[in-house]
Design an enzyme around this catalytic site. Structure first.
Site, PDB file in Angstrom:
ATOM      1  N   GLU A   5       0.811  -1.223   0.000  1.00  0.00           N
ATOM      2  CA  GLU A   5       0.000   0.000   0.000  1.00  0.00           C
ATOM      3  C   GLU A   5       0.847   1.277   0.000  1.00  0.00           C
ATOM      4  OE1 GLU A   5      -3.938  -1.863   2.246  1.00  0.00           O
ATOM      5  OE2 GLU A   5      -2.609  -0.526   3.351  1.00  0.00           O
TER       6      GLU A   5
ATOM      7  N   GLU B 168      -6.944  -7.528  -1.185  1.00  0.00           N
ATOM      8  CA  GLU B 168      -7.405  -7.419   0.203  1.00  0.00           C
ATOM      9  C   GLU B 168      -8.800  -6.823   0.239  1.00  0.00           C
ATOM     10  OE1 GLU B 168      -5.076  -5.270   3.071  1.00  0.00           O
ATOM     11  OE2 GLU B 168      -3.167  -5.992   2.259  1.00  0.00           O
TER      12      GLU B 168
END
Length: 681
Positions: free
Chosen positions: A157, A316
């Site tokens: 991320e 995710e």
């Protein structure tokens, strides 16, 4: 190209991806065997491992412990589970920061962040770059040929929680970046407009990062620094990617994006999408009162668009509640499957979660997981197992592509520029406009592709521009060509205003979009808090409903455009509010105030009619209908987000894959359920 027709798929994975982040280092090794048994029971096909494991893999500088990871990957392989192996460079060990405290990032206010979280990285730090390259090389040499390896997962991320550092190392790096972008101090002065407020630089050596100043700093400098910070993170990604490509050829490399506009603002995903082998994304529902399934669909469409329309991968999402919002409600029964399959409908090649087993310690111990604290005698586990079985029935969709109806222009750099200080109204929010336009298209059952402002738009009958403050002259020419060749364009206010350096285009607003819209704007007239304006149909125009706008109004002067609605009150009373410009074979609409809900719908319905898009009034509200098509056939996903049973007419017969039942004429979709029909022919 990373997302071409032959975009790579995780190596050795012959099913849809199903699984999640697996952190076995948090558990005694005897638990691993139980985990793998449960993974097989649930239909898990791939797990992400090693993402936060640097301190375990390299407990001291140059000393490595790979034994536990060897055993884990071997265990996964024996059980037929593929591995998405992380480079753990998002979380350097404590020993690294002890040796290199200068690698911790510095805030704009000059505060150096401390060790003890994640993502605390100065991306310009030479010691960090060297250490990250070293651990990446060690992993690639050891595991590049491991039979469990399906994919590399670089970092985690990017941009969250820190994208920009303002330390002296970043200052030096920024000056090098400015040299490459602009060439000289004189060129920087011109681009940044430093004649204003006497900010002119004699030398690039005089330039620092845009740290906190007594009042508003130079907006063009801030915009360039946002570009620099994004490019610097991307440099670090590509450095790791290139090591992995060199030492483990044939294994695709990704990093998990966060494309939802509700989750990450600091990354230009158009640029990043060109650098990964597989576009992957993380998505979490934002429980702020908005319709969460609409935000999910928007994020999935945006991710697919970043992938160039190719299949991508949801890496995710959550089985139930998260842990980092002010309020973290659990998902309702069936919501996890709806969320997962909505991503699949819009192009994902599977559905993965954070995480496999719920953590007992650490900051995310209340974040839901595939195996909750309460174990397998739980609703979550039963829904996880049912989802795994369902995905196993949908393998035929692999490689098919989602079919879009319309396009929405979006540009992260324009968003950055618009968000800087001292704009005509601080309440004007690019994300809000994008969300609102998207919701209106969603409720018309139109599937949306997102497009860069300079992309080829010729395949779309309708293109909407909810917020494009920064638009180059080339963008203006691109949109004009699109309309002249028969397209229908809808542009919202405060678009086309500045160029790439945040300089107002010469002449009247809306700058780069004046020609295509056939009008000029004499003056912005933003409204006071709570203010509103009425829009009426002017004499001689096709009659339409009275509309209400808020937040903003423009003083519009038609230069060829016809007035469709005009202002009944406010500063621009009697002036055009919504216009339509016939240009070549197409039309361009302009909306000069903030419209929402039915008011925006009324304009988009007129534009859709121009575009030849038939209304889909037979489809029920909050019942999502999306197609994927390819060599294996056409698949119709119908997702009922409502509390009422629904029926959807079919244009061809087929087989419903989740139940195995034939589907003819009209498909029954119970409240909260999902149906996937493989159409015949």
């Amino acid at each position: 190209m990373p997302h071409s027709e032959s975009a790579p798929y995780p190596a050795g994975l012959h099913k849809l991806a199903f699984g999640g982040d697996y952190n076995p280092e948090q558990w005694p090794e005897e638990v691993w065997h139980e985990d793998v048994r449960l993974m097989r029971e649930a239909g898990v096909t791939m797990v992400s491992v090693g993402i936060f494991s640097w301190a375990l893999l390299e407990p001291e500088p140059g000393t490595y412990d790979f034994g536990w990871l060897d055993r884990l990957l071997d265990l996964l392989h024996v059980n037929g589970i593929r591995a998405d192996l992380g480079t753990p460079t998002v979380a350097p060990p404590a020993w690294f920061y002890r040796a290199h405290p200068e690698a911790l990032p510095v805030s704009r206010d000059g505060v150096r962040y401390a060790f003890g979280s994640r993502g605390a990285i100065c991306h310009s730090s030479a010691p960090y770059r060297a250490a990250a390259a070293n651990i990446t090389e060690q992993l690639a040499r050891r595991y590049g040929n491991h039979p469990a390896l399906a994919m590399w997962h670089v970092h985690n991320e990017y941009g969250v929680p820190v994208s920009a550092c303002y330390c002296d190392s970043c200052g030096a790096h920024f000056r090098r970046w400015l040299t490459a972008r602009h060439g000289s101090a004189d060129a920087v002065n011109e681009a940044w407009g430093t004649a204003f407020w006497g900010q002119r630089y004699r030398s690039l050596d005089d330039i620092d990062p845009p740290r906190t100043t007594p009042t508003v700093g130079n907006p063009a400098q801030q915009l360039d620094y946002a570009r620099f910070a994004d490019a610097t993170m991307r440099e670090n990604f590509t450095a790791e990617r290139d090591i992995l490509h060199r030492l483990a050829p044939g294994i695709p490399v990704t990093t998990n994006f966060m494309t939802a506009l509700s989750q990450c603002e600091s990354v230009d995903y158009w640029a990043w999408g060109r650098e990964v082998d597989i576009v992957s994304n993380d998505h979490y529902l934002i429980t702020d009162g908005r319709r969460t399934h609409v935000n999910l669909a928007m994020a999935a469409d945006l991710t697919r668009s970043v992938a160039g329309g190719a299949p991508w991968l949801l890496l995710e999402h959550s089985t139930s509640g998260v842990n980092w919002q002010p309020r973290n409600p659990a998902k309702r029964p069936g919501e996890m499957a709806r969320n997962s399959l909505a991503h699949v409908a819009r192009g994902s090649e599977g559905a993965m979660f954070f995480q496999w087993r719920q953590s007992r310690r650490g900051a995310e111990k209340f974040h839901s997981a595939m195996v909750p604290h309460a174990g397998t005698d739980t609703r979550i586990w039963r829904e996880v197992s049912a989802l795994g079985a369902g995905l196993g029935l949908l393998e035929g969709i692999r490689g098919t592509r989602t079919v879009a109806d319309v396009a929405m222009i979006w540009d992260w750099q324009s968003w950055w520029a618009q968000g800087l200080e001292w704009r005509p109204s601080e309440e004007h929010d690019a994300r809000e406009r994008a969300d609102t336009f998207y919701a209106s298209l969603y409720d018309r059952h139109l599937t949306v592709d997102f497009a860069h402002p300079d992309a080829d738009l010729s395949g779309y009958p309708l293109v909407v521009v909810p917020a494009l403050y920064l638009a180059t002259e080339e963008t203006g020419r691109n949109l004009r060509r699109y309309v002249e060749n028969g397209g229908t364009l809808v542009v919202s206010y405060f678009s086309g205003i500045v160029d790439t350096d945040d300089a107002v285009h010469p002449g009247a607003y809306p700058g780069a979009l004046r020609d295509v819209l056939g009008l000029t704007v004499e003056e912005f007239a933003p409204l006071a808090v709570g203010g509103a304006v009425r829009l009426i149909t002017p004499e001689g125009a096709t009659e339409g409903p009275e509309l209400t706008g808020d937040l903003w109004s423009d003083v519009v002067v038609p230069r060829g455009a016809e007035t469709v609605w005009s202002y009944a009150d406010g500063i621009p009373a009697g002036r055009p509010a919504v216009t339509r410009n016939s240009l070549g074979e197409g039309t361009a609409w302009y909306i000069s105030t903030r419209l929402s809900g039915p008011d925006l719908d009324a304009v988009l319905d007129r534009a859709a009619a121009d575009a030849g898009i038939e209304p889909r009034t037979s489809l029920p509200y909050d019942v999502e209908v999306v197609r994927r098509t390819g060599e294996s056939g056409t698949y119709l996903f119908v997702i009922n987000h409502s509390d009422t049973d629904a029926g959807v007419a079919l244009d061809a017969a087929g087989t419903e894959l989740l139940t195995g039942e034939p589907a003819v004429d009209k498909l029954a979709v119970p409240a909260g359920a999902v149906r996937v029909v493989r159409l015949d022919g």
